[in-house]
Write a protein that holds these residues in place. Structure first.
Motif, PDB file in Angstrom:
ATOM      1  N   UNK A  97       0.824  -1.211   0.000  1.00  0.00           N
ATOM      2  CA  UNK A  97       0.000   0.000   0.000  1.00  0.00           C
ATOM      3  C   UNK A  97       0.861   1.266   0.000  1.00  0.00           C
ATOM      4  N   UNK A  98       2.073   1.155   0.537  1.00  0.00           N
ATOM      5  CA  UNK A  98       2.946   2.324   0.656  1.00  0.00           C
ATOM      6  C   UNK A  98       3.927   2.472  -0.496  1.00  0.00           C
ATOM      7  N   UNK A  99       4.055   1.447  -1.325  1.00  0.00           N
ATOM      8  CA  UNK A  99       4.978   1.517  -2.451  1.00  0.00           C
ATOM      9  C   UNK A  99       4.300   2.139  -3.664  1.00  0.00           C
ATOM     10  N   UNK A 100       5.068   2.728  -4.557  1.00  0.00           N
ATOM     11  CA  UNK A 100       4.470   3.314  -5.772  1.00  0.00           C
ATOM     12  C   UNK A 100       3.668   2.274  -6.547  1.00  0.00           C
ATOM     13  N   UNK A 101       2.562   2.695  -7.098  1.00  0.00           N
ATOM     14  CA  UNK A 101       1.714   1.789  -7.867  1.00  0.00           C
ATOM     15  C   UNK A 101       2.509   1.177  -9.017  1.00  0.00           C
ATOM     16  N   UNK A 102       2.332  -0.112  -9.196  1.00  0.00           N
ATOM     17  CA  UNK A 102       3.046  -0.806 -10.265  1.00  0.00           C
ATOM     18  C   UNK A 102       4.362  -1.410  -9.837  1.00  0.00           C
ATOM     19  N   UNK A 103       4.770  -1.193  -8.568  1.00  0.00           N
ATOM     20  CA  UNK A 103       6.019  -1.788  -8.079  1.00  0.00           C
ATOM     21  C   UNK A 103       5.935  -3.307  -8.149  1.00  0.00           C
ATOM     22  N   UNK A 104       6.939  -3.939  -8.710  1.00  0.00           N
ATOM     23  CA  UNK A 104       6.944  -5.394  -8.823  1.00  0.00           C
ATOM     24  C   UNK A 104       8.157  -6.032  -8.179  1.00  0.00           C
ATOM     25  N   UNK A 105       9.137  -5.221  -7.773  1.00  0.00           N
ATOM     26  CA  UNK A 105      10.324  -5.745  -7.096  1.00  0.00           C
ATOM     27  C   UNK A 105      10.521  -5.001  -5.784  1.00  0.00           C
ATOM     28  N   UNK A 106      10.638  -5.738  -4.704  1.00  0.00           N
ATOM     29  CA  UNK A 106      10.790  -5.156  -3.368  1.00  0.00           C
ATOM     30  C   UNK A 106      12.237  -5.290  -2.928  1.00  0.00           C
ATOM     31  N   UNK A 155       9.334   0.974   5.162  1.00  0.00           N
ATOM     32  CA  UNK A 155       7.888   0.782   5.309  1.00  0.00           C
ATOM     33  C   UNK A 155       7.459  -0.190   6.403  1.00  0.00           C
ATOM     34  N   UNK A 156       8.371  -1.040   6.869  1.00  0.00           N
ATOM     35  CA  UNK A 156       7.986  -2.006   7.901  1.00  0.00           C
ATOM     36  C   UNK A 156       8.324  -1.476   9.286  1.00  0.00           C
ATOM     37  N   UNK A 157       9.109  -0.404   9.334  1.00  0.00           N
ATOM     38  CA  UNK A 157       9.362   0.242  10.617  1.00  0.00           C
ATOM     39  C   UNK A 157      10.481  -0.369  11.425  1.00  0.00           C
ATOM     40  N   UNK A 158      11.486  -0.938  10.753  1.00  0.00           N
ATOM     41  CA  UNK A 158      12.645  -1.476  11.454  1.00  0.00           C
ATOM     42  C   UNK A 158      13.911  -0.954  10.793  1.00  0.00           C
ATOM     43  N   UNK A 159      14.994  -0.967  11.548  1.00  0.00           N
ATOM     44  CA  UNK A 159      16.261  -0.455  11.037  1.00  0.00           C
ATOM     45  C   UNK A 159      17.170  -1.607  10.647  1.00  0.00           C
ATOM     46  N   UNK A 160      17.494  -1.686   9.368  1.00  0.00           N
ATOM     47  CA  UNK A 160      18.395  -2.746   8.915  1.00  0.00           C
ATOM     48  C   UNK A 160      19.777  -2.567   9.514  1.00  0.00           C
ATOM     49  N   UNK A 161      20.162  -1.318   9.734  1.00  0.00           N
ATOM     50  CA  UNK A 161      21.499  -1.030  10.232  1.00  0.00           C
ATOM     51  C   UNK A 161      21.754  -1.688  11.589  1.00  0.00           C
ATOM     52  N   UNK A 162      20.672  -1.804  12.396  1.00  0.00           N
ATOM     53  CA  UNK A 162      20.835  -2.372  13.739  1.00  0.00           C
ATOM     54  C   UNK A 162      19.974  -3.618  13.902  1.00  0.00           C
ATOM     55  N   UNK A 163      20.112  -4.545  12.982  1.00  0.00           N
ATOM     56  CA  UNK A 163      19.341  -5.781  13.031  1.00  0.00           C
ATOM     57  C   UNK A 163      20.258  -6.965  13.319  1.00  0.00           C
ATOM     58  N   UNK A 164      19.666  -8.057  13.794  1.00  0.00           N
ATOM     59  CA  UNK A 164      20.440  -9.278  14.015  1.00  0.00           C
ATOM     60  C   UNK A 164      21.020  -9.764  12.690  1.00  0.00           C
TER      61      UNK A 164
END
Length: 351
Positions: free
Chosen positions: A199-208, A216-225
């Motif tokens: 819902x938050x990505x531009x319409x027509x997005x096919x690659x995430x 958009x998921x609300x987590x920080x990759x920089x400080x992840x396990x």
């Protein structure tokens, strides 16, 4: 990988049952069960959603719960004929709560063509040695048995890639691993997070991408396990300690969670050492299959092999077992769990 094939087969079986239901094609008996309810929930929803028209439901739909009924009541309902409709629907939810569940096998031996019976033991197993399971299996085309087993943590990234493909999307392996870390092994949560993401990505997005997940998921990759295991694999000491400190300072930090993830990581390194001892020329596909990871991540594990010889891996696994015990309240002293985590990571870096 046998387990990967199992969830792939479950996904295909569920998809077929859902598509059939949307076309008005139903089985006489559905036996749905398994510890991971993602697929069985969707099959049950599809059958109940398409079996009857709204105006047919008053006289032809019976939905009950196992704790409230016995086999005789269910069989009596199933043996009725539909009123002013082609079929009737009988659904037994939480069927595992029925004291005489196995007695339903007598009906399943000879079900009515005009009844659709759904026996749903959500979130639990069914004894395949007993009569109920066997009787539904014997129905062949008139019966459907769907077991949905948990997807293990190391299989989650590949499951996510497969799930996105089923929705006409692609997701980078790194993004799949990142999303898996955020959502865990709860497939329904992954599906919900995916819906929110789209819902938050531009319409027509096919690659995430991983950046999409982070934004958009609300987590920080920089400080992840996920980033921590990578820093450990490459022995990037400053990065690993910085990430561990950040994770350990999170308000709801629980030591057992990252310890479990690190145990999985070092367990893979150990398995890879064992494979190469037996077959030094093992192919990339063989390595990826053994580890249960996408080939995209093999470079990280090749570095981990160099940085953690077999003796160091064994010591790391022993240390993780010790800190798992501390996380459960054993011999941890007065130190906060976040401090124990930084201490653990520092020791791992020194092997």
């Amino acid at each position: 990988m046998a387990a990967a094939k199992a969830y792939s087969q479950t996904a295909q079986e569920a998809r077929t049952l859902i598509e059939d239901a949307s076309k008005g094609i139903f089985k006489s008996v559905y036996l749905l069960f398994g510890e991971e309810p993602f697929y069985t929930d969707r099959v049950c929803e599809a059958v109940t959603g398409h079996c009857l028209q709204e105006w047919e439901k008053d006289f032809n739909e019976t939905i009950c719960f196992g704790a409230d009924v016995d086999a005789e009541t269910v069989v009596t309902a199933a043996r009725r004929f539909p009123m002013m409709a082609e079929r009737q629907l009988v659904v037994v939810k939480e069927a595992q709560m029925m004291k005489d569940l196995e007695s339903l096998s007598l009906y399943c031996d000879n079900p009515l063509d005009s009844t659709v019976l759904v026996i749903y033991a959500r979130g639990t197993a069914i004894d395949k040695r007993k009569a109920l399971y066997k009787s539904v299996q014997k129905l062949k085309g008139a019966g459907a048995v769907l077991e949905s087993t948990p997807v293990r943590d190391y299989q989650i990234p590949d499951w996510i890639i497969s799930y996105y493909a089923s929705r006409g999307l692609s997701i980078d392996p790194e993004a799949a691993r990142f999303l898996g870390e955020a959502a865990g092994t709860d497939l329904s949560r992954i599906a919900v997070e995916t819906d929110k993401l789209l819902k938050n990505l531009p319409e027509g997005t096919r690659t995430v991408t991983a950046e999409d997940i982070e934004r958009n998921v609300g987590i920080s990759r920089q400080f992840s396990v996920y980033e921590l295991t990578k820093a450990l694999s490459y022995k990037k000491k400053a990065d690993a300690v910085r990430i561990a400190t950040h994770i350990g300072n999170e308000p709801r930090f629980v030591l057992l969670v990252p310890v479990a993830a690190l145990s999985t990581h070092f367990g893979r390194i150990l398995r890879l050492h064992a494979l190469l001892m037996q077959n030094p020329s093992a192919s990339a596909d063989e390595k990826a299959s053994l580890l249960g990871v996408n080939r995209f991540f093999l470079g990280e594990y090749d570095s981990a092999l160099r940085n953690y010889p077999l003796k160091s891996v064994m010591a790391a696994i022993s240390l993780l077992t010790e800190y798992d015990y501390k996380g459960k309240g054993g011999d941890g002293g007065e130190a906060p769990q976040g401090d124990l985590f930084v201490e653990l990571v520092t020791k791992l870096l020194n092997f």
